[in-house]
Write a protein that holds these residues in place. Structure first.
Motif, PDB file in Angstrom:
ATOM      1  N   SER A 115       4.877  -0.943 -19.353  1.00  0.00           N
ATOM      2  CA  SER A 115       4.421  -2.603 -19.672  1.00  0.00           C
ATOM      3  C   SER A 115       3.065  -2.713 -19.105  1.00  0.00           C
ATOM      4  N   LEU A 116       2.471  -3.724 -19.398  1.00  0.00           N
ATOM      5  CA  LEU A 116       1.239  -4.118 -18.967  1.00  0.00           C
ATOM      6  C   LEU A 116       1.337  -4.593 -17.459  1.00  0.00           C
ATOM      7  N   HIS A 117       2.632  -5.208 -17.061  1.00  0.00           N
ATOM      8  CA  HIS A 117       2.681  -5.275 -15.563  1.00  0.00           C
ATOM      9  C   HIS A 117       2.734  -4.086 -14.752  1.00  0.00           C
ATOM     10  N   SER A 118       3.444  -3.034 -14.991  1.00  0.00           N
ATOM     11  CA  SER A 118       3.575  -1.806 -14.559  1.00  0.00           C
ATOM     12  C   SER A 118       2.219  -1.421 -14.387  1.00  0.00           C
ATOM     13  N   TRP A 119       1.496  -1.059 -15.229  1.00  0.00           N
ATOM     14  CA  TRP A 119      -0.194  -0.692 -15.143  1.00  0.00           C
ATOM     15  C   TRP A 119      -0.899  -1.395 -14.322  1.00  0.00           C
ATOM     16  N   MET A 120      -0.856  -2.628 -14.221  1.00  0.00           N
ATOM     17  CA  MET A 120      -1.648  -3.498 -13.419  1.00  0.00           C
ATOM     18  C   MET A 120      -1.197  -3.438 -12.046  1.00  0.00           C
ATOM     19  N   GLY A 121       0.407  -3.433 -11.676  1.00  0.00           N
ATOM     20  CA  GLY A 121       0.776  -3.331 -10.570  1.00  0.00           C
ATOM     21  C   GLY A 121       0.561  -1.868  -9.781  1.00  0.00           C
ATOM     22  N   LEU A 122       0.640  -0.771 -10.324  1.00  0.00           N
ATOM     23  CA  LEU A 122       0.418   0.367  -9.718  1.00  0.00           C
ATOM     24  C   LEU A 122      -1.187   0.424  -9.652  1.00  0.00           C
ATOM     25  N   GLY A 123      -2.044   0.067 -10.723  1.00  0.00           N
ATOM     26  CA  GLY A 123      -3.360   0.083 -10.379  1.00  0.00           C
ATOM     27  C   GLY A 123      -3.864  -0.840  -9.183  1.00  0.00           C
ATOM     28  N   THR A 124      -3.237  -1.785  -8.854  1.00  0.00           N
ATOM     29  CA  THR A 124      -3.467  -2.496  -7.710  1.00  0.00           C
ATOM     30  C   THR A 124      -3.030  -1.741  -6.368  1.00  0.00           C
ATOM     31  N   VAL A 125      -1.919  -1.235  -6.430  1.00  0.00           N
ATOM     32  CA  VAL A 125      -1.526  -0.423  -5.256  1.00  0.00           C
ATOM     33  C   VAL A 125      -2.421   0.694  -4.945  1.00  0.00           C
ATOM     34  N   LEU A 126      -3.054   1.255  -6.115  1.00  0.00           N
ATOM     35  CA  LEU A 126      -3.699   2.690  -5.700  1.00  0.00           C
ATOM     36  C   LEU A 126      -5.106   2.170  -5.150  1.00  0.00           C
ATOM     37  N   LEU A 127      -5.777   1.079  -5.764  1.00  0.00           N
ATOM     38  CA  LEU A 127      -6.845   0.360  -5.301  1.00  0.00           C
ATOM     39  C   LEU A 127      -6.674   0.056  -3.847  1.00  0.00           C
ATOM     40  N   PHE A 128      -5.569  -0.688  -3.545  1.00  0.00           N
ATOM     41  CA  PHE A 128      -5.128  -1.004  -2.187  1.00  0.00           C
ATOM     42  C   PHE A 128      -5.197   0.205  -1.180  1.00  0.00           C
ATOM     43  N   SER A 129      -4.672   1.200  -1.652  1.00  0.00           N
ATOM     44  CA  SER A 129      -4.784   2.566  -0.753  1.00  0.00           C
ATOM     45  C   SER A 129      -6.066   2.813  -0.574  1.00  0.00           C
ATOM     46  N   CYS A 130      -6.861   2.936  -1.545  1.00  0.00           N
ATOM     47  CA  CYS A 130      -8.347   3.345  -1.562  1.00  0.00           C
ATOM     48  C   CYS A 130      -8.960   2.409  -0.473  1.00  0.00           C
ATOM     49  N   GLN A 131      -8.740   1.149  -0.665  1.00  0.00           N
ATOM     50  CA  GLN A 131      -9.465   0.068   0.039  1.00  0.00           C
ATOM     51  C   GLN A 131      -9.156   0.217   1.671  1.00  0.00           C
ATOM     52  N   TRP A 132      -7.813   0.511   1.880  1.00  0.00           N
ATOM     53  CA  TRP A 132      -7.489   0.605   3.371  1.00  0.00           C
ATOM     54  C   TRP A 132      -7.886   1.975   4.003  1.00  0.00           C
ATOM     55  N   ALA A 133      -7.923   3.019   3.167  1.00  0.00           N
ATOM     56  CA  ALA A 133      -8.524   4.583   3.724  1.00  0.00           C
ATOM     57  C   ALA A 133      -9.754   4.369   4.033  1.00  0.00           C
ATOM     58  N   ALA A 134     -10.628   3.663   2.912  1.00  0.00           N
ATOM     59  CA  ALA A 134     -12.156   3.522   3.308  1.00  0.00           C
ATOM     60  C   ALA A 134     -12.602   2.578   4.372  1.00  0.00           C
ATOM     61  N   GLY A 135     -11.644   1.513   4.598  1.00  0.00           N
ATOM     62  CA  GLY A 135     -11.946   0.542   5.707  1.00  0.00           C
ATOM     63  C   GLY A 135     -11.560   1.335   7.047  1.00  0.00           C
ATOM     64  N   PHE A 136     -10.459   2.072   7.088  1.00  0.00           N
ATOM     65  CA  PHE A 136     -10.135   2.735   8.322  1.00  0.00           C
ATOM     66  C   PHE A 136     -11.065   3.796   8.691  1.00  0.00           C
ATOM     67  N   GLY A 137     -11.549   4.759   7.540  1.00  0.00           N
ATOM     68  CA  GLY A 137     -12.738   5.660   7.992  1.00  0.00           C
ATOM     69  C   GLY A 137     -13.967   5.135   8.117  1.00  0.00           C
ATOM     70  N   THR A 138     -14.448   3.945   7.640  1.00  0.00           N
ATOM     71  CA  THR A 138     -15.691   3.330   7.947  1.00  0.00           C
ATOM     72  C   THR A 138     -15.872   2.480   9.159  1.00  0.00           C
TER      73      THR A 138
END
Length: 242
Positions: A115-138
């Motif tokens: 579903s669109l909901h599942s695509w959007m939700g998982l994409g948000t979580v993946l983006l969130f994980s990249c955001q946290w890792a980049a913020g921690f590393g930077t």
């Protein structure tokens, strides 16, 4: 936005966030049968509760840490830790929420990610994980030079607001999807607006309001932390210099 001090606005926003968590919990408890870890429908109920709590409310709280007037003076490092810790807590709850829905789907033979909901939700979580890792590393590890932190900071801020709005959109679409699936044969149809539909629709509006207010607070110039070139504002967590 109205010209009001940040503390009372923050108190209102905190109350609104707690209300959202309380309402989604009440919805799952009263109309959806409560909570369990057996892989059935009650296991699924952990999904909306954990997603709203982590991906919206706790994440919104993390985003607003630097709008607190207390953060505008003195050492910045403790507030970095609070910001990163709240975001990490939101991420942990989000992963648990994903685990709940995948376990429910797999236990009942329901396809995942269609579903669109599942695509959007998982994409948000993946983006969130990249955001946290980049913020921690930077911002917290010692390898990043000051020029890189300065360059990445506006990108980090932009994606912070973007992820929050994607989180809100994912939660609202998920509520709507659940109502479509649940209120059909054998129940009062969704289009006839039974009590559950009114309750869940209201929950969706409150989640949307919470997200809009957080983004509005982040965009308000008078509530932004003044830029500082002090050593503490530029110092990472794991530096040898103390």
């Amino acid at each position: 936005m109205l010209d009001i001090p940040f503390p009372p606005f923050c108190a209102f926003l905190g109350s609104l966030g707690l209300l959202c968590v309380a309402l989604v919990s009440a919805w799952c408890q009263h109309w959806r049968g409560g909570f369990s870890l057996d892989g059935g429908s009650r296991t699924f109920n952990w999904h909306p509760v954990l997603m709203v709590t982590g991906l919206v409310v706790l994440y919104g709280a993390a985003a607003l840490v630097y709008r607190l007037p207390n953060t505008w003076s003195g050492p910045k490092l403790p507030w970095k830790l609070l910001h990163g810790g709240l975001a990490l807590g939101a991420f942990v709850l989000t992963v648990l929420g994903l685990a709940a829905v995948f376990r429910f789907h797999n236990s009942n033979g329901t396809p995942n990610m269609y579903s669109l909901h599942s695509w959007m939700g998982l994409g948000t979580v993946l983006l969130f994980s990249c955001q946290w890792a980049a913020g921690f590393g930077t911002f917290l590890l010692p390898w990043a030079p000051a020029w890189l932190r300065q360059l990445y900071k506006p990108i980090h801020v932009f994606f912070g607001s973007t992820i929050l709005m994607l989180s809100v959109a994912s939660c609202v679409s998920g509520i709507n999807e659940k109502l479509f699936f649940s209120l059909k044969n054998g129940t009062t149809q969704y289009k006839l607006l039974p009590a559950e539909a009114v309750f869940a629709n209201t929950l969706g509006i409150l989640i949307l309001l919470f997200g809009v207010l957080v983004v509005g607070a982040l965009a308000r110039p008078s509530w932004k932390r003044p830029d500082s070139d002090s050593l503490d504002s530029r110092q990472p967590l794991l530096s040898a210099e103390r």
